[in-house]
Scaffold this motif. Structure first.
Motif, PDB file in Angstrom:
ATOM      1  N   LYS A  80      -6.711  35.034  78.513  1.00 33.13           N
ATOM      2  CA  LYS A  80      -6.378  36.441  78.742  1.00 33.13           C
ATOM      3  C   LYS A  80      -7.429  37.062  79.650  1.00 33.13           C
ATOM      4  N   ASN A  81      -6.963  37.707  80.718  1.00 33.89           N
ATOM      5  CA  ASN A  81      -7.867  38.425  81.622  1.00 33.89           C
ATOM      6  C   ASN A  81      -8.953  37.499  82.188  1.00 33.89           C
ATOM      7  N   ALA A  82      -8.593  36.245  82.449  1.00 25.03           N
ATOM      8  CA  ALA A  82      -9.590  35.204  82.775  1.00 25.03           C
ATOM      9  C   ALA A  82     -10.458  35.554  83.986  1.00 25.03           C
ATOM     10  N   ILE A  83      -9.878  36.222  84.985  1.00 27.49           N
ATOM     11  CA  ILE A  83     -10.633  36.473  86.223  1.00 27.49           C
ATOM     12  C   ILE A  83     -11.806  37.420  85.951  1.00 27.49           C
ATOM     13  N   ALA A  84     -11.514  38.567  85.344  1.00 32.21           N
ATOM     14  CA  ALA A  84     -12.576  39.545  85.064  1.00 32.21           C
ATOM     15  C   ALA A  84     -13.514  39.043  83.966  1.00 32.21           C
ATOM     16  N   LEU A  85     -12.955  38.361  82.967  1.00 28.71           N
ATOM     17  CA  LEU A  85     -13.793  37.855  81.870  1.00 28.71           C
ATOM     18  C   LEU A  85     -14.817  36.843  82.398  1.00 28.71           C
ATOM     19  N   ASN A  86     -14.362  35.939  83.269  1.00 24.92           N
ATOM     20  CA  ASN A  86     -15.298  34.957  83.840  1.00 24.92           C
ATOM     21  C   ASN A  86     -16.387  35.666  84.635  1.00 24.92           C
ATOM     22  N   ARG A  87     -16.007  36.668  85.444  1.00 24.48           N
ATOM     23  CA  ARG A  87     -17.000  37.397  86.245  1.00 24.48           C
ATOM     24  C   ARG A  87     -18.017  38.093  85.337  1.00 24.48           C
ATOM     25  N   LYS A  88     -17.538  38.601  84.187  1.00 25.25           N
ATOM     26  CA  LYS A  88     -18.447  39.270  83.249  1.00 25.25           C
ATOM     27  C   LYS A  88     -19.442  38.267  82.652  1.00 25.25           C
ATOM     28  N   LEU A  89     -18.925  37.095  82.272  1.00 26.54           N
ATOM     29  CA  LEU A  89     -19.804  36.074  81.681  1.00 26.54           C
ATOM     30  C   LEU A  89     -20.811  35.559  82.713  1.00 26.54           C
ATOM     31  N   MET A  90     -20.403  35.527  84.004  1.00 25.52           N
ATOM     32  CA  MET A  90     -21.289  35.059  85.077  1.00 25.52           C
ATOM     33  C   MET A  90     -22.460  36.005  85.307  1.00 25.52           C
ATOM     34  N   GLY A  91     -22.202  37.311  85.350  1.00 27.10           N
ATOM     35  CA  GLY A  91     -23.225  38.292  85.687  1.00 27.10           C
ATOM     36  C   GLY A  91     -23.297  38.525  87.190  1.00 27.10           C
ATOM     37  N   ALA A  92     -24.155  39.455  87.604  1.00 26.50           N
ATOM     38  CA  ALA A  92     -24.242  39.869  89.014  1.00 26.50           C
ATOM     39  C   ALA A  92     -24.702  38.710  89.901  1.00 26.50           C
ATOM     40  N   THR A  93     -24.343  38.806  91.197  1.00 24.36           N
ATOM     41  CA  THR A  93     -24.662  37.760  92.171  1.00 24.36           C
ATOM     42  C   THR A  93     -26.153  37.408  92.158  1.00 24.36           C
ATOM     43  N   ASP A  94     -27.003  38.435  92.128  1.00 22.58           N
ATOM     44  CA  ASP A  94     -28.452  38.211  92.110  1.00 22.58           C
ATOM     45  C   ASP A  94     -28.916  38.054  90.651  1.00 22.58           C
ATOM     46  N   PRO A  95     -29.366  36.864  90.266  1.00 21.80           N
ATOM     47  CA  PRO A  95     -29.755  36.646  88.863  1.00 21.80           C
ATOM     48  C   PRO A  95     -30.775  37.663  88.347  1.00 21.80           C
ATOM     49  N   LYS A  96     -31.599  38.190  89.252  1.00 17.00           N
ATOM     50  CA  LYS A  96     -32.602  39.193  88.822  1.00 17.00           C
ATOM     51  C   LYS A  96     -31.933  40.496  88.385  1.00 17.00           C
ATOM     52  N   LYS A  97     -30.720  40.738  88.901  1.00 19.39           N
ATOM     53  CA  LYS A  97     -30.008  41.972  88.554  1.00 19.39           C
ATOM     54  C   LYS A  97     -28.911  41.727  87.514  1.00 19.39           C
ATOM     55  N   ALA A  98     -28.720  40.475  87.141  1.00 19.27           N
ATOM     56  CA  ALA A  98     -27.647  40.144  86.191  1.00 19.27           C
ATOM     57  C   ALA A  98     -28.028  40.593  84.787  1.00 19.27           C
ATOM     58  N   GLU A  99     -27.024  41.064  84.057  1.00 19.98           N
ATOM     59  CA  GLU A  99     -27.264  41.506  82.682  1.00 19.98           C
ATOM     60  C   GLU A  99     -27.843  40.381  81.834  1.00 19.98           C
ATOM     61  N   PRO A 100     -28.800  40.700  80.951  1.00 15.71           N
ATOM     62  CA  PRO A 100     -29.346  39.665  80.072  1.00 15.71           C
ATOM     63  C   PRO A 100     -28.229  38.962  79.292  1.00 15.71           C
ATOM     64  N   GLY A 101     -28.380  37.667  79.122  1.00 11.51           N
ATOM     65  CA  GLY A 101     -27.381  36.918  78.352  1.00 11.51           C
ATOM     66  C   GLY A 101     -26.247  36.375  79.197  1.00 11.51           C
ATOM     67  N   THR A 102     -26.182  36.770  80.481  1.00 16.13           N
ATOM     68  CA  THR A 102     -25.143  36.202  81.339  1.00 16.13           C
ATOM     69  C   THR A 102     -25.596  34.844  81.883  1.00 16.13           C
ATOM     70  N   ILE A 103     -24.632  34.093  82.402  1.00 12.13           N
ATOM     71  CA  ILE A 103     -24.934  32.743  82.900  1.00 12.13           C
ATOM     72  C   ILE A 103     -25.966  32.803  84.029  1.00 12.13           C
ATOM     73  N   ARG A 104     -25.771  33.741  84.960  1.00 12.36           N
ATOM     74  CA  ARG A 104     -26.702  33.822  86.089  1.00 12.36           C
ATOM     75  C   ARG A 104     -28.084  34.305  85.652  1.00 12.36           C
ATOM     76  N   ALA A 105     -28.145  35.234  84.699  1.00 13.72           N
ATOM     77  CA  ALA A 105     -29.456  35.679  84.205  1.00 13.72           C
ATOM     78  C   ALA A 105     -30.193  34.509  83.566  1.00 13.72           C
ATOM     79  N   ASP A 106     -29.464  33.670  82.836  1.00 14.41           N
ATOM     80  CA  ASP A 106     -30.117  32.579  82.100  1.00 14.41           C
ATOM     81  C   ASP A 106     -30.366  31.338  82.954  1.00 14.41           C
ATOM     82  N   HIS A 107     -29.506  31.063  83.940  1.00 12.87           N
ATOM     83  CA  HIS A 107     -29.614  29.787  84.662  1.00 12.87           C
ATOM     84  C   HIS A 107     -29.761  29.922  86.175  1.00 12.87           C
ATOM     85  N   GLY A 108     -29.529  31.103  86.765  1.00 13.74           N
ATOM     86  CA  GLY A 108     -29.623  31.249  88.212  1.00 13.74           C
ATOM     87  C   GLY A 108     -31.069  31.165  88.673  1.00 13.74           C
ATOM     88  N   GLU A 109     -31.247  30.593  89.875  1.00 16.66           N
ATOM     89  CA  GLU A 109     -32.594  30.437  90.436  1.00 16.66           C
ATOM     90  C   GLU A 109     -32.896  31.550  91.439  1.00 16.66           C
TER      91      GLU A 109
END
Ligand code: ATP
Ligand code: MG
Length: 144
Positions: A80-109
């Motif tokens: 359900k709502n896979a496109i927006a949900l995935n983007r939410k779980l990913m977090g912002a493009t720049d890991p430094k600006k991504a919400e804590p707990g998102t994939i990019r905040a935790d794993h982006g370089e």
């Protein structure tokens, strides 16, 4: 909420860090199902075609080099709502600006090596899925 499909890529930096399992766990725990998956390695030319919308931008050449620098895991996620949900779980493009707990905040370089890709609209999801998968390679969990 509509059931949608979206294209997810675990990018070369995250594959190299061996965090494929952690990323897929986040999808599954949040109601997304992996309905197609393969590991592949893009040529710079293929990466350029995939990210053609960014052609001409200052980061385009580097992006093509980076996306072809190692294996990636390409998946179709369904839910359900896979496109927006995935983007939410990913977090912002720049890991430094991504919400804590998102994939990019935790794993982006970095803003470039940011662990994951996700389609940003229904139109792009359809195009991106067709770039990597044929219909017979996708195994829906929501068959009508
Ligand atoms: P993606 O399309 O990979 O899901 P996104 O939609 O969050 O990411 P886009 O603006 O579509 O961001 O950029 C595509 C990719 O190009 C980014 O994920 C990142 O790898 C790279 N990129 C974007 N902006 C920059 C930048 N300013 N410098 C370097 N690389 C960038
Ligand atoms: Mg994008």
């Amino acid at each position: 909420m509509p059931v949608q499909r979206t294209l997810s890529i675990i990018k070369p930096d995250a594959v190299a860090k061996n965090v494929i399992g952690d990323i897929i766990r986040r999808f599954e725990e949040n109601g997304l199902a992996v309905v197609a998956a393969k590991m592949t390695r893009l040529t710079p030319e293929e990466a350029g075609r995939f990210y053609a919308v960014h052609r001409g931008k200052p980061f385009y050449e580097d992006l093509c080099r980076y996306m072809s620098s190692g294996p990636i895991l390409v998946m179709v996620l369904e839910g359900k709502n896979a496109i927006a949900l995935n983007r939410k779980l990913m977090g912002a493009t720049d890991p430094k600006k991504a919400e804590p707990g998102t994939i990019r905040a935790d794993h982006g370089e970095s803003i470039e090596a940011n662990a994951v890709h996700g389609s940003d609209s229904e139109e792009n999801a359809a195009k991106e899925i067709a770039f990597f998968f044929g219909e017979v390679e996708i195994h829906s969990r929501n068959a009508a």
